[in-house]
Every structure is written in C-alpha cells, then in structure tokens.
Design a protein around this motif. Structure first.
Motif, PDB file in Angstrom:
ATOM      1  N   UNK A 135       0.842  -1.192   0.000  1.00 18.48           N
ATOM      2  CA  UNK A 135       0.000   0.000   0.000  1.00 18.48           C
ATOM      3  C   UNK A 135       0.881   1.247   0.000  1.00 18.48           C
ATOM      4  N   UNK A 136       0.586   2.190  -0.905  1.00 17.09           N
ATOM      5  CA  UNK A 136       1.354   3.422  -1.001  1.00 17.09           C
ATOM      6  C   UNK A 136       2.482   3.362  -2.010  1.00 17.09           C
ATOM      7  N   UNK A 137       2.742   2.191  -2.607  1.00 16.34           N
ATOM      8  CA  UNK A 137       3.798   2.063  -3.606  1.00 16.34           C
ATOM      9  C   UNK A 137       3.419   2.802  -4.883  1.00 16.34           C
ATOM     10  N   UNK A 138       4.437   3.288  -5.582  1.00 18.18           N
ATOM     11  CA  UNK A 138       4.242   3.917  -6.887  1.00 18.18           C
ATOM     12  C   UNK A 138       4.461   2.873  -7.967  1.00 18.18           C
ATOM     13  N   UNK A 139       3.518   2.787  -8.896  1.00 19.89           N
ATOM     14  CA  UNK A 139       3.585   1.835  -9.992  1.00 19.89           C
ATOM     15  C   UNK A 139       3.388   2.613 -11.280  1.00 19.89           C
ATOM     16  N   UNK A 160      -0.652   2.677  -5.430  1.00 18.27           N
ATOM     17  CA  UNK A 160      -1.444   1.541  -4.953  1.00 18.27           C
ATOM     18  C   UNK A 160      -2.176   1.964  -3.686  1.00 18.27           C
ATOM     19  N   UNK A 161      -3.513   1.884  -3.716  1.00 16.70           N
ATOM     20  CA  UNK A 161      -4.311   2.219  -2.535  1.00 16.70           C
ATOM     21  C   UNK A 161      -4.610   0.975  -1.708  1.00 16.70           C
ATOM     22  N   UNK A 162      -5.086  -0.061  -2.355  1.00 18.20           N
ATOM     23  CA  UNK A 162      -5.356  -1.338  -1.681  1.00 18.20           C
ATOM     24  C   UNK A 162      -4.730  -2.452  -2.518  1.00 18.20           C
ATOM     25  N   UNK A 217     -17.284 -22.043  -7.064  1.00 24.53           N
ATOM     26  CA  UNK A 217     -17.314 -20.594  -6.972  1.00 24.53           C
ATOM     27  C   UNK A 217     -15.936 -20.048  -6.691  1.00 24.53           C
ATOM     28  N   UNK A 218     -15.738 -18.797  -7.053  1.00 23.88           N
ATOM     29  CA  UNK A 218     -14.474 -18.136  -6.742  1.00 23.88           C
ATOM     30  C   UNK A 218     -14.697 -16.633  -6.636  1.00 23.88           C
ATOM     31  N   UNK A 219     -13.733 -15.954  -6.010  1.00 22.00           N
ATOM     32  CA  UNK A 219     -13.743 -14.494  -5.912  1.00 22.00           C
ATOM     33  C   UNK A 219     -12.471 -13.985  -6.551  1.00 22.00           C
ATOM     34  N   UNK A 220     -12.613 -13.182  -7.586  1.00 25.15           N
ATOM     35  CA  UNK A 220     -11.459 -12.644  -8.313  1.00 25.15           C
ATOM     36  C   UNK A 220     -10.715 -11.651  -7.430  1.00 25.15           C
ATOM     37  N   UNK A 221      -9.383 -11.633  -7.546  1.00 21.66           N
ATOM     38  CA  UNK A 221      -8.561 -10.728  -6.762  1.00 21.66           C
ATOM     39  C   UNK A 221      -8.163  -9.525  -7.614  1.00 21.66           C
ATOM     40  N   UNK A 222      -8.297  -8.324  -7.042  1.00 19.78           N
ATOM     41  CA  UNK A 222      -7.982  -7.080  -7.726  1.00 19.78           C
ATOM     42  C   UNK A 222      -7.028  -6.244  -6.883  1.00 19.78           C
ATOM     43  N   UNK A 223      -6.443  -5.233  -7.509  1.00 23.68           N
ATOM     44  CA  UNK A 223      -5.647  -4.216  -6.831  1.00 23.68           C
ATOM     45  C   UNK A 223      -6.260  -2.872  -7.172  1.00 23.68           C
ATOM     46  N   UNK A 224      -6.503  -2.039  -6.158  1.00 24.46           N
ATOM     47  CA  UNK A 224      -7.071  -0.713  -6.386  1.00 24.46           C
ATOM     48  C   UNK A 224      -5.934   0.284  -6.496  1.00 24.46           C
ATOM     49  N   UNK A 225      -5.873   0.975  -7.651  1.00 18.13           N
ATOM     50  CA  UNK A 225      -4.832   1.981  -7.886  1.00 18.13           C
ATOM     51  C   UNK A 225      -5.482   3.322  -8.199  1.00 18.13           C
ATOM     52  N   UNK A 226      -4.770   4.399  -7.898  1.00 12.99           N
ATOM     53  CA  UNK A 226      -5.225   5.739  -8.235  1.00 12.99           C
ATOM     54  C   UNK A 226      -4.252   6.325  -9.248  1.00 12.99           C
ATOM     55  N   UNK A 227      -4.797   6.902 -10.314  1.00  9.14           N
ATOM     56  CA  UNK A 227      -3.973   7.489 -11.367  1.00  9.14           C
ATOM     57  C   UNK A 227      -3.468   8.833 -10.884  1.00  9.14           C
TER      58      UNK A 227
END
Length: 107
Positions: A31-35, A65-67, A91-101
C-alpha cells in the motif's frame, strides 16, 4: 486528458485522479507504492489524439497503490447434465488491486 493503457492483458481508460481496479499485481506490491505502466495504446490531450503502433513512445501512466488486495464479488459456476444426476457447484472471488492514477506522462 486520458489514456488507454494495457495492464496485465486488459485495456483500461486512465484519467488523472480516478481509481482503477486492475488484476492483482502480486504479493510484492504494498500500500502506497508507486507503480507505472508504460504500454499506453492511445493518448488524448484535449483533442490531440496520438495512437500508438502498438504503443505510444515515451508515454506512461504513473499510479499509486491504494489497496493491494481487493476481492471481487463471488462468481458461482453451476454445471448440470439433465436426467443423469450430475450437478457441480464451484465458486471463486477474483482478486484485484485498487490503484489511483496520479499522472499521465506524455512523450
């Protein structure tokens, strides 16, 4: 100003200050990394459109990266063969990453 950027095989419309849910970027992202993503396919700067072949040279999208891990909604997969007594429910739950532009860098 916006850009069409390819992230892990999918195309997203990126605008400064907006959030994106992209496919999980891995366990090493915190969290907080720059990508930054440098596969920009299209760049629109107030009507001046640049289309890459396949990508725009020198353009990139910088994100924060926010979450690092967000789970999507549960998807149920139900298989059945009629009159045979065969039923399977997965069943499954897809994994995501929340990023801010943060910024779109032009060439």
């Amino acid at each position: 100003m916006y850009a069409i950027v390819e992230i892990k095989g999918q195309q997203f419309k990126a605008e400064e200050g907006k959030f994106l849910y992209v496919h999980h970027l891995g366990d090493d992202v915190k969290e907080g990394d720059a990508v930054s993503f440098d596969k920009v396919l299209l760049l629109d700067a107030d009507g001046d459109v640049k289309v890459g072949a396949p990508a725009v040279e020198g353009a990139k999208v910088e994100c924060e990266v926010l979450l690092p891990l967000v789970k999507g909604d549960k998807v149920l997969v139900f298989k059945k063969k009629r009159r045979k007594g065969y039923r399977r429910l997965n069943g499954h739950r897809q994994q995501f990453t929340k990023v801010m532009i943060k910024k779109i860098v032009t060439a």
